[in-house]
Design a protein around this motif. Structure first.
Motif, PDB file in Angstrom:
ATOM      1  N   ASP A  93      79.825   5.072  63.278  1.00 22.09           N
ATOM      2  CA  ASP A  93      79.272   6.307  64.431  1.00 22.09           C
ATOM      3  C   ASP A  93      77.958   6.840  63.879  1.00 22.09           C
ATOM      4  O   ASP A  93      77.294   7.299  64.742  1.00 22.09           O
ATOM      5  CB  ASP A  93      80.370   7.428  63.727  1.00 22.09           C
ATOM      6  N   LEU A  94      77.497   6.718  62.525  1.00 17.04           N
ATOM      7  CA  LEU A  94      76.357   7.233  61.929  1.00 17.04           C
ATOM      8  C   LEU A  94      75.947   6.488  61.090  1.00 17.04           C
ATOM      9  O   LEU A  94      76.592   5.920  60.266  1.00 17.04           O
ATOM     10  CB  LEU A  94      76.734   8.671  61.271  1.00 17.04           C
ATOM     11  N   LEU A  95      74.378   5.690  61.357  1.00 13.49           N
ATOM     12  CA  LEU A  95      73.679   4.975  60.442  1.00 13.49           C
ATOM     13  C   LEU A  95      72.577   5.719  60.017  1.00 13.49           C
ATOM     14  O   LEU A  95      71.638   6.397  60.758  1.00 13.49           O
ATOM     15  CB  LEU A  95      73.059   3.723  61.365  1.00 13.49           C
ATOM     16  N   ILE A  96      72.488   5.896  58.584  1.00  5.36           N
ATOM     17  CA  ILE A  96      71.439   6.823  57.876  1.00  5.36           C
ATOM     18  C   ILE A  96      70.342   5.621  57.180  1.00  5.36           C
ATOM     19  O   ILE A  96      70.973   4.771  56.650  1.00  5.36           O
ATOM     20  CB  ILE A  96      71.898   7.555  56.783  1.00  5.36           C
ATOM     21  N   ASN A 119      68.030  -6.021  59.750  1.00  2.07           N
ATOM     22  CA  ASN A 119      69.021  -7.054  59.724  1.00  2.07           C
ATOM     23  C   ASN A 119      70.531  -6.538  59.286  1.00  2.07           C
ATOM     24  O   ASN A 119      71.244  -7.052  58.735  1.00  2.07           O
ATOM     25  CB  ASN A 119      69.003  -8.263  59.150  1.00  2.07           C
ATOM     26  N   PHE A 120      70.703  -5.166  59.460  1.00  2.76           N
ATOM     27  CA  PHE A 120      72.012  -4.553  59.096  1.00  2.76           C
ATOM     28  C   PHE A 120      73.055  -4.406  60.415  1.00  2.76           C
ATOM     29  O   PHE A 120      72.566  -3.524  61.299  1.00  2.76           O
ATOM     30  CB  PHE A 120      71.759  -3.166  58.317  1.00  2.76           C
ATOM     31  N   ALA A 171      72.858  -9.562  59.462  1.00  5.88           N
ATOM     32  CA  ALA A 171      73.825  -9.329  60.638  1.00  5.88           C
ATOM     33  C   ALA A 171      73.681 -10.630  61.277  1.00  5.88           C
ATOM     34  O   ALA A 171      74.360 -11.198  61.858  1.00  5.88           O
ATOM     35  CB  ALA A 171      73.221  -8.246  61.486  1.00  5.88           C
ATOM     36  N   ARG A 172      72.452 -11.356  61.347  1.00  3.21           N
ATOM     37  CA  ARG A 172      72.137 -12.537  62.083  1.00  3.21           C
ATOM     38  C   ARG A 172      73.126 -13.693  61.273  1.00  3.21           C
ATOM     39  O   ARG A 172      73.572 -14.561  62.030  1.00  3.21           O
ATOM     40  CB  ARG A 172      70.661 -12.979  62.222  1.00  3.21           C
ATOM     41  N   ILE A 213      76.559  -1.334  65.387  1.00  4.45           N
ATOM     42  CA  ILE A 213      75.827  -0.254  65.608  1.00  4.45           C
ATOM     43  C   ILE A 213      75.433   0.069  67.086  1.00  4.45           C
ATOM     44  O   ILE A 213      74.738   1.192  67.444  1.00  4.45           O
ATOM     45  CB  ILE A 213      74.377   0.032  64.775  1.00  4.45           C
ATOM     46  N   ALA A 214      76.151  -0.784  67.967  1.00  5.53           N
ATOM     47  CA  ALA A 214      76.013  -0.416  69.343  1.00  5.53           C
ATOM     48  C   ALA A 214      75.837   0.928  70.054  1.00  5.53           C
ATOM     49  O   ALA A 214      74.881   1.218  70.796  1.00  5.53           O
ATOM     50  CB  ALA A 214      76.846  -1.447  70.159  1.00  5.53           C
TER      51      ALA A 214
END
Ligand code: IPE
Ligand code: IPE
Ligand code: MG
Length: 246
Positions: A184-187, A197-198, A141-142, A203-204
């Motif tokens: 909406d949903l992070l598993i 770093n995903f 992500a960075r 994912i705010a």
């Protein structure tokens, strides 16, 4: 069946999964880590199928991070081979089920065989409409944010856009996820409770779900459990509960 308890009108549009625990799954059984990755592919197949059955339009899977290059060379080699094998073996199913393959991450650093297969399958499925399956490959992500900042800065420098117009919508349009809605949903499987770093920007307001189940053991029952849990949350987006329930 558990599935029956799910409210079909309150499903996430976009699920992202950090598929973790392949190595520990194998070690627990006294097997080589690499075998964990092999069996992990079967979980991918099952979860893609179940997501499709539930009519959830976006599924994003973290398959290889920018930091995973630090792993032993033979493990990286296995992961790359598995990727090509997965794309080749799933191709017909993607076509038949109307699934578009999408990737996020810097593909240029991946072996040519992976790049070619990704290009081929993405190209041939690009008009598919039922579901977008995004695989994060050499993703960080960075790194993504660094790429976006450089891109926007160069467009400002060339006068393609003006500094005053740089806003969140412009940033969204430059992200690798430009064609995807927010998560909406992070598993995350395997018991770790971190993001590694995903999708930091995306994912705010995601609901986070952590399970101890290792990825090779994660199946459709586990997905349904995560979805039931999601459906018992109240997503307030900064508002009060009273405002949400008018
Ligand atoms: C996830 O499983 C797969 C990848 C990161 C590619 P791991 O390989 O990280 O498994 P553990 O965390 O070592 O158990
Ligand atoms: C995150 O898992 C990356 C993927 C699932 C591809 P890792 O196993 O690499 O994450 P850490 O090292 O435990 O944070
Ligand atoms: Mg891990």
């Amino acid at each position: 069946m558990m599935n029956n308890n799910l409210d079909k009108d309150n499903l996430p549009k976009h699920i992202a999964i950090i598929m973790d625990g392949n190595g520990r799954w194998a070690a627990k059984k006294g097997l080589d880590r690499v075998l964990g990755h092999n069996i992990g592919v079967e979980s991918v197949q099952e979860i893609v199928e179940e997501t499709l059955n539930l009519n959830i339009p976006y599924l994003t899977l973290y398959a290889f991070s920018t930091d995973n290059w630090s792993r032993p060379k033979d493990e990286i080699g296995t992961l790359m081979k598995l990727l090509v094998k997965y794309l080749k073996s799933e191709f017909d199913k993607l076509i038949k089920n109307n699934i578009r393959l999408n990737t996020i991450g810097d593909l240029s650093a991946l072996p040519k065989a992976v790049q070619n297969e990704v290009k081929r399958v993405s190209g041939k499925t690009k008009n598919n409409k039922k579901m977008v399956l995004t695989i994060a490959l050499n993703y960080g992500a960075r790194e993504e944010i660094e790429y976006v900042v450089k891109k926007i800065a160069s467009e400002v420098k060339n006068n393609t856009i003006s500094l005053e117009n740089v806003d969140q919508s412009i940033i969204n349009k430059h992200l690798y996820t430009r064609n995807l809605p927010d998560v909406d949903l992070l598993i995350r499987t395997s018991g770790e409770q971190r993001v590694s770093n995903f999708l930091l920007w995306q994912i705010a307001y995601a609901e986070l779900y952590f399970t101890k189940v290792y990825w090779p053991d994660f199946g459709k029952k586990d997905l349904q459990k995560a979805l039931l849990n999601y459906q018992n949350r109240e997503r307030r987006f900064g508002k009060t509960s009273e405002q949400i329930n008018v």
